[in-house]
Design an enzyme around this catalytic site. Structure first.
Site, short mmCIF file in Angstrom:
data_model
loop_
_atom_site.label_atom_id
_atom_site.label_comp_id
_atom_site.label_asym_id
_atom_site.label_seq_id
_atom_site.Cartn_x
_atom_site.Cartn_y
_atom_site.Cartn_z
N HIS A 145 -7.82 -1.21 10.71
CA HIS A 145 -7.10 -1.57 9.48
C HIS A 145 -7.75 -2.80 8.84
O HIS A 145 -8.27 -3.68 9.54
CB HIS A 145 -5.64 -1.86 9.83
CG HIS A 145 -4.72 -1.95 8.66
ND1 HIS A 145 -4.72 -1.04 7.63
CD2 HIS A 145 -3.74 -2.86 8.36
CE1 HIS A 145 -3.77 -1.37 6.76
NE2 HIS A 145 -3.17 -2.47 7.17
N ASN A 204 -1.29 -8.34 5.92
CA ASN A 204 -1.36 -6.89 6.02
C ASN A 204 -1.03 -6.29 4.64
O ASN A 204 0.03 -6.56 4.09
CB ASN A 204 -0.33 -6.40 7.06
CG ASN A 204 -0.41 -4.91 7.31
OD1 ASN A 204 -0.99 -4.15 6.55
ND2 ASN A 204 0.19 -4.47 8.41
N CYS A 249 -6.63 0.69 2.29
CA CYS A 249 -6.34 -0.69 2.69
C CYS A 249 -7.53 -1.60 2.44
O CYS A 249 -7.37 -2.79 2.17
CB CYS A 249 -5.91 -0.74 4.16
SG CYS A 249 -7.15 -0.12 5.33
N TRP A 274 0.07 -3.61 3.86
CA TRP A 274 1.29 -2.80 3.87
C TRP A 274 2.50 -3.62 3.40
O TRP A 274 3.57 -3.06 3.17
CB TRP A 274 1.58 -2.27 5.26
CG TRP A 274 0.62 -1.21 5.73
CD1 TRP A 274 -0.38 -0.62 5.03
CD2 TRP A 274 0.57 -0.63 7.05
NE1 TRP A 274 -1.04 0.30 5.80
CE2 TRP A 274 -0.49 0.33 7.05
CE3 TRP A 274 1.31 -0.80 8.20
CZ2 TRP A 274 -0.81 1.08 8.17
CZ3 TRP A 274 0.99 -0.04 9.34
CH2 TRP A 274 -0.06 0.89 9.31
N GLN A 309 0.83 -1.21 0.00
CA GLN A 309 0.00 0.00 0.00
C GLN A 309 0.86 1.25 0.00
O GLN A 309 1.90 1.32 0.66
CB GLN A 309 -0.91 0.00 1.23
CG GLN A 309 -1.88 1.18 1.30
CD GLN A 309 -2.74 1.11 2.56
OE1 GLN A 309 -2.81 0.09 3.22
NE2 GLN A 309 -3.39 2.22 2.90
#
Length: 433
Positions: A258, A282, A102, A284, A95
């Protein structure tokens, strides 16, 4: 003299809005536009989603210096751009730091597991190879209709680097182009800021969405998730909101407020006991759970080498395992999106049928409010559904053999300007006479 006889050919009505014949978003025809560019020997320029600030942040809500942004084609960013390198994977992207989407990227992570659905969203007839014309197209399901979205290849960068989603392989561009196409549907990149996973999951599949609160549901959620995984459903989850601000990282590694992708469920044997695990990613591409069954948890030492090799990974890639108990404690909701809810029944012989209805609430005529408004409640749109008797193969299954899902259609182009009204439905039993 009478006119000559003319044989009339019956007109065949082509149903649009399907995967085979999707609607052309903003009336742009991918094949015609690409053909025109090839004939003219020029690169496509999308005037419906221009390479300027109006496509990024028209109301300047993001913390971006728009003057520094340059829109570059992939060939200007790297020497050998590819749409896909090897194969599509959940580890292909991370991301961007300027956009809180997200919810979208967690859905993309789930999408990467299903090749057939991925091929629907990103048609295979495109690449950076022969007859390249700087044009791509993607397909999304929007409120009952499939749409085909055309984009050019220019992407927003600062100092030659992508400012939104980034590929872990520098010359792979499917994540950035998919994000751009979805931003176009939403109105701009900024219009993708903040959302719920179910929105993108539905847009990728046109399927059925179910949401569970792990701490409150009475069903055996792990078993249901296990069946959903085998049925190739897309799954994601969301952590609890923090009291101060979003994206606060807790001491156990979980990010508050998140969205995550659920990438697997499994069982392992630890000290002669079965442990039910959930694997989470995740978006990220970093930042992992640090408690029991995390990458470096000593509990893996009590698991057979075969199960360790199957599950345990020390890579800092944002993906981790945790027990179902810890999953229930740390995640507020679990989202499951499927093409059919057959997995809800424990028998593989059971199959569901579906029906879609469209209607609207109109102030003064059909907007009867909730049950508190007894005098006008009856004016709300009503639908009568007959529930047929279960087949013999399904006898003994859960009696809740009807699933109702309500979707609110947006009227405005820019997603952030849409008003989400409080709507609901009530289900009543009707006795046959």
């Amino acid at each position: 003299m009478p006119p000559p006889h003319v044989n009339k050919i019956p007109r065949i009505e082509v149903k649009t809005g399907t995967l085979d014949v999707p609607l052309k978003f903003l009336d742009q025809d991918y094949q015609e536009l690409k053909k025109s560019c090839i004939i003219k020997k020029e690169r496509y320029v999308d005037d419906k989603f221009p390479s300027d600030s109006s496509s990024i942040d028209p109301k300047k809500k993001l913390k971006l210096d728009l003057e520094k942004i340059k829109w570059l084609s992939p060939s200007k960013i790297v020497s050998d751009p590819q749409l896909i390198v090897k194969e599509v994977s959940r580890f292909d992207y991370s991301q961007g730091c300027y956009l809180g989407n997200c919810w979208f990227l967690a859905s993309v992570g789930a999408l990467t597991f299903q090749d057939d659905i991925m091929d629907q969203v990103m048609p295979a007839d495109q690449s950076f190879g022969q007859d390249y014309a700087g044009i791509f197209h993607f397909r999304f399901w929007r409120f009952g209709k499939w749409i085909d979205v055309v984009i050019d290849d220019k992407l927003p960068t600062i100092n030659g680097k992508l400012i939104f989603v980034r590929s872990t392989t520098s010359n792979e561009f499917w994540p950035a182009l998919l994000e751009k196409a979805y931003a176009k549907v939403c109105g701009s990149y900024a219009d993708m800021h903040s959302g719920v996973v179910s929105e993108a999951l539905l847009d990728f599949t046109g399927g059925i969405h179910l949401r569970f609160e792990p701490a409150k549901t009475s069903v055996d959620l792990w078993s249901l998730m296990n069946r959903a995984s085998k049925a190739k459903a897309l799954m994601a989850c969301g952590s609890f909101q923090g009291k101060t601000s979003e994206n606060t990282v807790l001491p156990n590694g979980i990010v508050q407020g998140h969205a995550y992708t659920v990438t697997g469920v499994s069982k392992v044997t630890c000290k002669e006991k079965q442990v039910r695990l959930v694997r989470v990613l995740n978006p990220w591409a970093k930042g992992e759970w640090t408690g029991d069954w995390s990458d470096k948890s000593p509990l893996w030492n009590d698991v057979s080498e075969k199960e360790q090799s199957k599950c345990c990974s020390l890579a800092n890639d944002g993906e981790f395992w945790m027990s179902m108990e810890d999953f229930t404690t740390n995640f507020r909701q679990t989202d499951i999106c499927c093409l059919s809810p057959d997995f809800l029944d424990s028998s593989s012989e059971c199959s569901w049928t579906s029906t879609c209805y469209n209607d609207s609430w109109v102030a003064g005529t059909t907007a009867g409010g909730c049950l508190n408004n007894k005098d006008s409640f009856w004016t709300n749109p009503q639908f009568r559904v007959r529930i047929e008797a279960l087949d013999k193969e399904c006898a003994g299954q859960c009696p809740e053999n009807i699933l109702v899902s309500l979707m609110q259609n947006h009227e405005k182009r820019n997603r952030s300007e849409v008003s989400n009204y409080a709507i609901a439905f009530s289900v009543f039993a009707v006795n046959e006479r």
